[in-house]
Enzyme design. Structure first.
Site, PDB file in Angstrom:
ATOM      1  N   THR A 106       0.834  -1.134  -0.092  1.00  0.00           N
ATOM      2  CA  THR A 106      -0.166   0.014  -0.054  1.00  0.00           C
ATOM      3  C   THR A 106       0.987   1.372   0.095  1.00  0.00           C
ATOM      4  O   THR A 106       0.640   2.186  -0.958  1.00  0.00           O
ATOM      5  CB  THR A 106      -0.906  -0.151   1.205  1.00  0.00           C
ATOM      6  OG1 THR A 106      -1.740  -1.251   1.221  1.00  0.00           O
ATOM      7  CG2 THR A 106      -1.876   1.004   1.199  1.00  0.00           C
ATOM      8  N   VAL A 135       3.769   8.222  12.094  1.00  0.00           N
ATOM      9  CA  VAL A 135       2.588   8.741  12.829  1.00  0.00           C
ATOM     10  C   VAL A 135       1.844   9.779  12.216  1.00  0.00           C
ATOM     11  O   VAL A 135       2.146  10.611  11.375  1.00  0.00           O
ATOM     12  CB  VAL A 135       3.198   9.690  13.997  1.00  0.00           C
ATOM     13  CG1 VAL A 135       1.847  10.029  14.996  1.00  0.00           C
ATOM     14  CG2 VAL A 135       4.157   8.926  14.967  1.00  0.00           C
ATOM     15  N   LYS A 193       2.647   4.870  18.319  1.00  0.00           N
ATOM     16  CA  LYS A 193       2.614   6.317  17.713  1.00  0.00           C
ATOM     17  C   LYS A 193       2.700   7.282  18.836  1.00  0.00           C
ATOM     18  O   LYS A 193       3.551   8.277  18.756  1.00  0.00           O
ATOM     19  CB  LYS A 193       1.334   6.468  17.034  1.00  0.00           C
ATOM     20  CG  LYS A 193       1.349   5.607  15.814  1.00  0.00           C
ATOM     21  CD  LYS A 193      -0.098   5.886  14.881  1.00  0.00           C
ATOM     22  CE  LYS A 193       0.034   4.837  13.724  1.00  0.00           C
ATOM     23  NZ  LYS A 193      -1.322   4.805  13.284  1.00  0.00           N
TER      24      LYS A 193
END
Ligand code: HSE
Length: 430
Positions: free
Chosen positions: A14, A133, A206
């Site tokens: 992706t 993030v 994150k």
């Protein structure tokens, strides 16, 4: 014209395919910004059908990722494989071979970033991870560079799109957790195995990265108090709305003293008026409070091929410029030591609590007595609905210590008039 900077891409799924597309489509603008050409020279991908999407001669595509990570004619390695095992091996090898590395791999940076950054610094190369993030949202570089002159106090973020989508569907349409998750999977937001999203593990990775950058000591993600959204009931989201709140999976980090932090991930009730309350669907947002800047919020697409690809290519441009100028990591991540985290039972917050009780005289008094014994102060209480001899009561407490609240709850749960304690959610004004 300077020599091209040559990029080796590991993984063409992706995000990797988005990186390849942007590097190819936008090469003229990238060359201007990077002070000369940047070319996608090699791709390593185990599934040859994925590599077909990349506009490169077959001879530049291989299944041998280690060969690309360490190739003499590669300057920047982009790791888009994900996970820690193989990705860590490849990134270590690339850095040791003197390559700058760009990765959006949050798990790798959260779990191994401290050591990898030290290796990069020792080799005089960059390790950049803007895409790790908030996907396409610029957040790492703004925190590291633009806010470098500030004294950051706290971070509160919606950093997982899948869970934000699920909670949005549950609160806007009254969908059950299971139905909202199935819909997220159908739309391709959630992974086939969405456990890292719904357990909060992805958000914990994150916030560990953000807190390490913001507060200067690295956070061990295994110590982050983490609770997911799998036990959320639509009835609580409706009750929250009636009280003027919305529930979000928040990743929160606060600096308590110079060497002590509070870092946690959990479903959180926030006032509907808070800027994070309007962040719906798969969007992400990070709300940062600095002593000098005040409150700033970064908002946008937290995942996806092109948004995350954009963040990765931004890092590639930066790394390419650094190579051309013979510098690296102009404002580095300075993590002197491991951060000390406040133990979970010492954390203070408000609480929402829903319970089913017998609808008879003296019940509220008995419950309030227990709260009082543990120093838990009630901000509001209301009887939500009555069925037969039972009633649902919703409480909101003032800020209390987690350990006191839990002890009170244990006692309340044993009262004969209490049929069951159904849910608790932390309440924050962040
Ligand atoms: N699974 C993540 C999310 C993707 O839902 O936000 C980006 O890290």
């Amino acid at each position: 014209m300077s020599e091209p900077i040559r990029v080796g891409l590991l993984g063409c799924g992706t995000v990797g395919s988005g990186v390849a597309r942007i590097l190819t489509q936008n090469q003229e603008a990238i060359a201007v910004r990077a002070g000369g050409p940047v070319v996608l020279a090699r791709v390593a991908e185990v599934d040859p059908s994925k590599a077909d999407a990349v506009d490169l001669p077959r001879s530049c595509v291989t299944t041998d990722s280690m060969a690309v990570a360490t190739a003499e004619d590669i300057d920047i390695v982009v790791e888009c494989i994900g996970g820690v095992g193989k990705a860590r091996e490849l990134v270590e090898a690339a850095l040791a071979a003197g390559k700058s590395v760009v990765t959006p791999n949050k798990e790798l940076i959260a779990k191994a970033g401290h050591g990898l950054l030290q290796l990069a610094a020792a080799r005089g190369v960059d390790l950049q991870f803007e895409g790790s993030v908030g996907g396409g949202i610029p957040i790492i570089r703004p925190m590291k560079e633009s806010l470098a002159g500030d004294d950051l106090l706290s971070i509160a973020g919606i950093v997982n799109g899948t869970t934000n989508y699920i909670l949005t569907r549950m609160s806007e349409e009254g969908a059950s957790f299971e139905d909202a998750l199935a819909e997220a999977q159908k739309r391709g937001y959630a992974e086939q195995d969405p456990s890292a999203d719904i357990t909060g593990a992805d958000a914990a990775n994150k916030i560990s990265i953000l807190a390490s950058i913001a507060f200067g000591n690295y956070v061990d993600v295994s110590e982050v108090d983490t609770e997911g959204i799998d036990k959320m009931h639509p009835r609580d989201l409706v009750a929250a709305a009636e009280l003027g709140y919305i529930v979000k999976l928040l990743a929160i980090a606060k600096r308590l003293t110079d060497d002590k932090l509070e870092v946690r991930v959990h479903p959180t009730m926030i006032p509907k008026t808070h800027p994070l309350a309007s962040v719906g669907g798969v969007s992400n947002a990070v709300f940062v409070r600095g002593r000098y800047v005040g409150d700033v919020m970064f908002y946008g697409p937290g995942a996806g091929s092109l948004p995350t690809g954009s963040a990765v290519v931004g890092d590639v441009v930066d790394a390419a410029r650094n190579i051309r100028h013979g510098s690296s990591g102009r404002v580095p991540c300075v993590c002197a030591a491991k951060a000390e985290l406040l133990p979970a039972d010492q954390i203070c917050s408000g609480y929402y609590l829903r319970m089913t009780v017998l609808d008879q005289p003296g019940v509220l008094g008995a419950i309030c007595t227990v709260f009082g014994e543990y120093g838990v102060s009630i901000a509001s209480v209301y009887q939500k609905r009555v069925e037969g001899r039972s009633a649902d009561i919703v409480w909101i407490t003032h800020k209390s210590r987690e350990s006191s609240f839990r002890q009170a709850l244990q006692r309340i749960d044993q009262l004969p008039v209490v049929e069951r304690v159904s849910s608790t959610i932390r309440v924050e004004d962040v």
